[in-house]
Design a protein around this motif. Structure first.
Motif, PDB file in Angstrom:
ATOM      1  N   UNK A  16       0.838  -1.208   0.000  1.00  0.00           N
ATOM      2  CA  UNK A  16       0.000   0.000   0.000  1.00  0.00           C
ATOM      3  C   UNK A  16       0.873   1.257   0.000  1.00  0.00           C
ATOM      4  N   UNK A  17       1.875   1.250   0.856  1.00  0.00           N
ATOM      5  CA  UNK A  17       2.777   2.407   0.906  1.00  0.00           C
ATOM      6  C   UNK A  17       3.540   2.564  -0.402  1.00  0.00           C
ATOM      7  N   UNK A  18       3.940   1.431  -0.999  1.00  0.00           N
ATOM      8  CA  UNK A  18       4.675   1.487  -2.266  1.00  0.00           C
ATOM      9  C   UNK A  18       3.820   2.096  -3.373  1.00  0.00           C
ATOM     10  N   UNK A 171      18.194   8.173  -9.675  1.00  0.00           N
ATOM     11  CA  UNK A 171      18.410   8.509  -8.262  1.00  0.00           C
ATOM     12  C   UNK A 171      17.105   8.415  -7.478  1.00  0.00           C
ATOM     13  N   UNK A 172      16.041   8.944  -8.067  1.00  0.00           N
ATOM     14  CA  UNK A 172      14.747   8.929  -7.369  1.00  0.00           C
ATOM     15  C   UNK A 172      14.264   7.504  -7.141  1.00  0.00           C
ATOM     16  N   UNK A 173      14.336   6.652  -8.176  1.00  0.00           N
ATOM     17  CA  UNK A 173      13.830   5.288  -8.033  1.00  0.00           C
ATOM     18  C   UNK A 173      14.735   4.446  -7.129  1.00  0.00           C
ATOM     19  N   UNK A 178      15.186   2.045  -1.883  1.00  0.00           N
ATOM     20  CA  UNK A 178      15.794   2.013  -0.552  1.00  0.00           C
ATOM     21  C   UNK A 178      14.746   2.288   0.522  1.00  0.00           C
ATOM     22  N   UNK A 179      13.873   3.268   0.244  1.00  0.00           N
ATOM     23  CA  UNK A 179      12.814   3.584   1.211  1.00  0.00           C
ATOM     24  C   UNK A 179      11.878   2.402   1.417  1.00  0.00           C
ATOM     25  N   UNK A 180      11.545   1.698   0.329  1.00  0.00           N
ATOM     26  CA  UNK A 180      10.675   0.538   0.454  1.00  0.00           C
ATOM     27  C   UNK A 180      11.364  -0.585   1.222  1.00  0.00           C
ATOM     28  N   UNK A 181      12.679  -0.730   1.012  1.00  0.00           N
ATOM     29  CA  UNK A 181      13.414  -1.732   1.785  1.00  0.00           C
ATOM     30  C   UNK A 181      13.400  -1.413   3.272  1.00  0.00           C
ATOM     31  N   UNK A 182      13.641  -0.128   3.586  1.00  0.00           N
ATOM     32  CA  UNK A 182      13.586   0.285   4.990  1.00  0.00           C
ATOM     33  C   UNK A 182      12.180   0.113   5.543  1.00  0.00           C
ATOM     34  N   UNK A 187       8.198  -2.426   8.852  1.00  0.00           N
ATOM     35  CA  UNK A 187       6.901  -3.101   8.950  1.00  0.00           C
ATOM     36  C   UNK A 187       7.068  -4.485   9.566  1.00  0.00           C
ATOM     37  N   UNK A 188       8.136  -5.186   9.162  1.00  0.00           N
ATOM     38  CA  UNK A 188       8.381  -6.520   9.716  1.00  0.00           C
ATOM     39  C   UNK A 188       8.619  -6.433  11.231  1.00  0.00           C
TER      40      UNK A 188
END
Length: 424
Positions: A16-18, A171-173, A178-182, A187-188
């Motif tokens: 959802x956040x992604x 750079x943005x992607x 990286x943000x999604x990995x964090x 979340x985990x």
């Protein structure tokens, strides 16, 4: 099962956040790239107008100046006078002749730059694709002189701008990835913390069910064994086996009652009926109830009442008496004769404390954290069939519902001392 739920919640939160993050990122990139293209086109058009003004105001042109203009603006220039080429400096006349022809054709077809003889002073600029597949900004301006009409054409390659856009996207992607990995790690971890109470509750339920089954199996086995033996015994022995059956039946009844009490607390169906009650009267009631039992056990029961008058407090009198009954039962059971048991009351500014102290063996430091857990048994409890390890757990639930505290500490008589603290 809990692990599967944790994975699904983590995946759902991240997905959802992604989606939201990607949508906002794409929107911001689109706006940013559009602004970049518009700004580049506007700068090119301003550059074209500057050169047009220069050609209009100057009678002579310097090749050196034009070369400097090409190098500074990273543009290719083509100038013709009455249709005859004068300058095509940077890339050579033939190399970009196709692109310049496209600029002329586009200006004539889309902008009617040659629709009439009053075209002098007009200019246009636009994005187009060159012969080699690279994008350009093309511009054309018509300059009127005394005896001639000069035509100024500019070509500005967009390769550098497009490379900058690609770098920005990369750079943005990468930042989004990286943000999604964090976010996935967060979340985990967060769902793990959130599900931890459920995991612990489920584990306690499993342990509770297993322990309750074991405790119920013991008296049931004794009843079945006594019934089988009585069936084969002589009439004179029937009374003995019947007493065994009744005793184990009463033991099972007490256990089932305790289990139902804890089950009501777990399902939050346990109601506390508060009303003003006098702590002194509660203390005296418990003392009078257990005084004969203490004498029968060969113990001295003492009472400690504060000298000052303690005002009434709001509590469920029956439930608090139940807690004190549990503490007194334990004290009488664990204190060897001849011994002493002290039942007392202390008053503080914001709370009152009931305490039960004895001269028994006490509670080891390592067991004090677990003593209020269900089915927890101390060393003596493991051989004493009259205790199931549920009383203190019930007491803790009642005290928690009152917003109070209960704990065990080294007693003033040398044994264990259980303290029940209630807010005033």
């Amino acid at each position: 099962m809990i692990g599967s739920v944790r994975g699904k919640l983590t995946a759902f939160n991240t997905a959802v956040t992604a989606v939201i993050l990607l949508a906002m990122t794409l929107l911001c990139l689109f706006v940013s790239e559009q602004d970049t293209r518009q700004q580049t086109l506007q700068n090119f058009h301003n550059y074209l107008n500057t050169l047009t003004s220069y050609l209009t105001s100057q009678d002579t042109m310097s090749s050196q100046w034009l070369r400097q203009v090409e190098g500074t603006g990273n543009v290719a220039i083509s100038i013709s006078d009455n249709g005859k080429p004068l300058f095509s400096l940077r890339h050579g006349q033939g190399e970009l002749s196709g692109q310049f022809q496209q600029v002329r054709s586009r200006a004539e077809a889309d902008y009617d730059l040659y629709a009439d003889k009053s075209c002098a002073g007009k200019s246009c600029s636009f994005v187009m694709e060159g012969e080699n597949g690279a994008d350009y900004i093309g511009g054309l301006a018509v300059v009127s002189k005394e005896n001639s009409v000069m035509e100024l054409m500019l070509l500005f390659p967009l390769e550098e701008m497009q490379q900058g856009i690609v770098r920005q996207r990369t750079v943005v992607f990468l930042g989004v990835a990286l943000a999604l990995g964090v976010l996935w790690l967060f979340s985990w971890h967060f769902t793990g913390r959130m599900l931890q109470p459920i995991r612990e509750s489920r584990q306690r339920q499993i342990e509770f069910t297993a322990a309750a089954s074991h405790e119920l199996r013991t008296p049931l086995a004794a009843i079945l064994s006594a019934a089988s033996a009585m069936d084969q015994a002589e009439d004179a022995q029937h009374s003995y086996f019947l007493q065994q059956i009744q005793g184990e039946g009463q033991r099972m009844s007490r256990l089932i009652g305790d289990l139902l009490t804890l089950s009501s607390g777990d399902s939050q169906n346990w109601e506390i009926h508060r009303s003003p009650a006098d702590p002194d009267m509660v203390l005296l009631e418990i003392y009078e109830r257990y005084l004969p039992l203490a004498k029968k056990a060969g113990l001295a029961l003492e009472i400690c009442v504060p000298q000052e008058q303690i005002p009434e407090i709001s509590m469920d009198r029956e439930r608090i008496c139940q807690v004190l009954n549990i503490l007194m039962d334990n004290a009488l059971a664990y204190t060897p004769a001849p011994g002493r048991v002290l039942l007392g009351l202390e008053a503080g500014q914001r709370n009152i404390r009931f305490f039960v102290s004895d001269t028994g063996p006490g509670v080891p430091e390592g067991e004090r954290k677990d003593i209020f857990q269900r089915f927890h048994r101390g060393r003596r409890d493991r051989t004493d069939r009259s205790h199931f390890g549920l009383g203190l757990s019930i007491a803790a639930q009642i005290v928690n519902l009152h917003g109070g505290k209960i704990w065990v500490q080294d007693g003033r008589l040398g044994g264990a001392e259980f303290v029940l603290e209630l807010p005033r």
